[in-house]
Motif scaffolding. Sequence first.
Motif, short mmCIF file in Angstrom:
data_model
loop_
_atom_site.label_atom_id
_atom_site.label_comp_id
_atom_site.label_asym_id
_atom_site.label_seq_id
_atom_site.Cartn_x
_atom_site.Cartn_y
_atom_site.Cartn_z
N ALA A 208 18.71 72.40 -33.53
CA ALA A 208 17.89 71.51 -32.71
C ALA A 208 17.91 72.01 -31.27
CB ALA A 208 18.40 70.08 -32.80
N GLY A 209 16.81 72.56 -30.82
CA GLY A 209 16.72 73.09 -29.47
C GLY A 209 17.18 74.53 -29.33
N ALA A 210 17.60 75.17 -30.42
CA ALA A 210 18.05 76.57 -30.35
C ALA A 210 16.91 77.45 -29.86
CB ALA A 210 18.54 77.04 -31.71
N ARG A 211 17.21 78.36 -28.92
CA ARG A 211 16.19 79.22 -28.32
C ARG A 211 15.93 80.44 -29.21
NH1 ARG A 211 19.50 80.65 -23.27
NH2 ARG A 211 21.03 80.63 -24.97
N VAL A 212 14.67 80.64 -29.55
CA VAL A 212 14.28 81.73 -30.45
C VAL A 212 13.38 82.72 -29.72
CG1 VAL A 212 12.96 82.34 -32.53
CG2 VAL A 212 14.43 80.31 -32.52
N VAL A 213 13.69 83.99 -29.86
CA VAL A 213 12.81 85.07 -29.41
C VAL A 213 12.30 85.79 -30.65
CG1 VAL A 213 12.68 87.29 -28.21
CG2 VAL A 213 13.94 85.38 -27.18
N MET A 214 10.98 85.89 -30.78
CA MET A 214 10.37 86.53 -31.94
C MET A 214 9.74 87.86 -31.52
SD MET A 214 9.36 86.82 -35.07
CE MET A 214 9.59 85.25 -35.91
N GLN A 215 10.33 88.95 -31.95
CA GLN A 215 9.74 90.26 -31.71
C GLN A 215 8.80 90.58 -32.87
OE1 GLN A 215 11.41 93.54 -33.26
NE2 GLN A 215 10.92 95.01 -31.67
N GLY A 216 7.50 90.58 -32.59
CA GLY A 216 6.52 90.77 -33.66
C GLY A 216 6.01 89.42 -34.12
N SER A 217 4.71 89.35 -34.41
CA SER A 217 4.15 88.05 -34.82
C SER A 217 3.03 88.27 -35.82
CB SER A 217 3.63 87.28 -33.60
OG SER A 217 2.72 88.09 -32.83
N GLY A 218 3.32 89.09 -36.83
CA GLY A 218 2.37 89.28 -37.92
C GLY A 218 2.33 88.05 -38.80
N SER A 219 1.69 88.17 -39.95
CA SER A 219 1.50 86.99 -40.81
C SER A 219 2.83 86.37 -41.23
CB SER A 219 0.68 87.37 -42.04
OG SER A 219 1.29 88.44 -42.75
N THR A 220 3.81 87.21 -41.63
CA THR A 220 5.11 86.66 -42.03
C THR A 220 5.87 86.13 -40.82
OG1 THR A 220 5.22 88.20 -43.89
CG2 THR A 220 7.27 87.13 -43.21
#
Length: 416
Positions: A208-220
């Motif tokens: 809950a509230g954990a910070r996420v960094v997403m490298q890449g944002s394809g369909s999956t």
Amino acid sequence: MIETTMATAQRQFDIAAELLALEPEVRDMLREPRRELIVHFPVKLDNGRVRTLTGYRVHHNITRGPALGGLRLQSSATLDEMQALAMWMTWSCAIVQIPYGGAKGAIVCDHRELTSGELERIIRRYVTEITPLIGAERDVIMPDLNTNEQTMAWIMDTYSMHHGYTMPSVATGKPVQVGGSQGHGQGTARGLCYTVRQAASKIGLDLAGARVVMQGSGSTGRLVLQFLAEMGCRVIAASDDNTGVVAETDAGIDVNTLIEHRVNTDGVANLAGTKPISHNELLELPCDILVLAAGQNDISGANAGRIQAKIVVELANGPITPTGDSILANKQIMVVPDILANAGGIVVSYFEWVQGLQEFFWTEREVHGELATTMERAFNEVFTVAQERFVPLRTAAYLLAVDRVVRAMAMRGIYP
């Protein structure tokens, strides 16, 4: 100098082989693929011209069952990369206790330059060329980079036409209308999120509230973002092939807005409420969870010391070099390795294969429930080995997977 993809895969295997004290002859058998097929085939384009394309299909090890592996369309595909991906598939199948061995295939082309009709002819001709290798009990094909359920339908239909009757289990990830499984398109993303949930619980991280960094944002990757947001996570940065963006406020990025913008503009640039950030800066942001969903060797000895995530999760194959792994381990950053984190698609492919053979199909709820059980069990088995052997999760995963394959090899023996 960055080593080849296969060299990275072999180094990862070598670490486990040394800890398991494998005999040299066993190591030799597992360091290289069992078989490799390279095909060159002509295809007529819409303009009437004929183009010759190159295709690959690699089997790493089939001791525990038929080969399973994706087919990708990639202009930069190489035999070396297919060898490594097939090896990683062997270990993934063993980790999640699915009775398959590892395979991988590719057609060297840029799918964006081809019409739908050209793509169909290319896929069907490729399947015809590799028919001696594939089959429901030999080698099962699943979607991968730039292939989808329509591709799998063409594969199944081509193979079936060669044999004179419908053979649905030669491919998985098909449309449900032709024997596909409910929930297949979400398998990889859901599987990864189940491992994230388990990893967070082990280090006392509240999602809950954990910070996420997403490298890449394809369909999956977009599905991963959606599911993590549903778990309560807060996305603070994301990227595409060309650029990255970071939230301007602590509230983070609204995931639905991000997904809509990514689909409509084919990128994340100029997303409202964000500012641009370089790929390197994005990887080094302070965060709780860093998801690597882009390329290979993105974290290496050059930048691993600056990674500030608590958990790094590999959606892509091979995004961390062995040197980078060692540095992250010394920093006590938990890395959920690719051969575990992205195995959800393999698990649901198995479910589809079983359903096709039995001609008895499950509900989406049943698929998701069995997937969660399988991924959580696999993570906890790997975590237990890591605790017992005082090694990182990647090494533990390899110890578990390699040992299972080696035991199967010993039981079967060598023919003749």
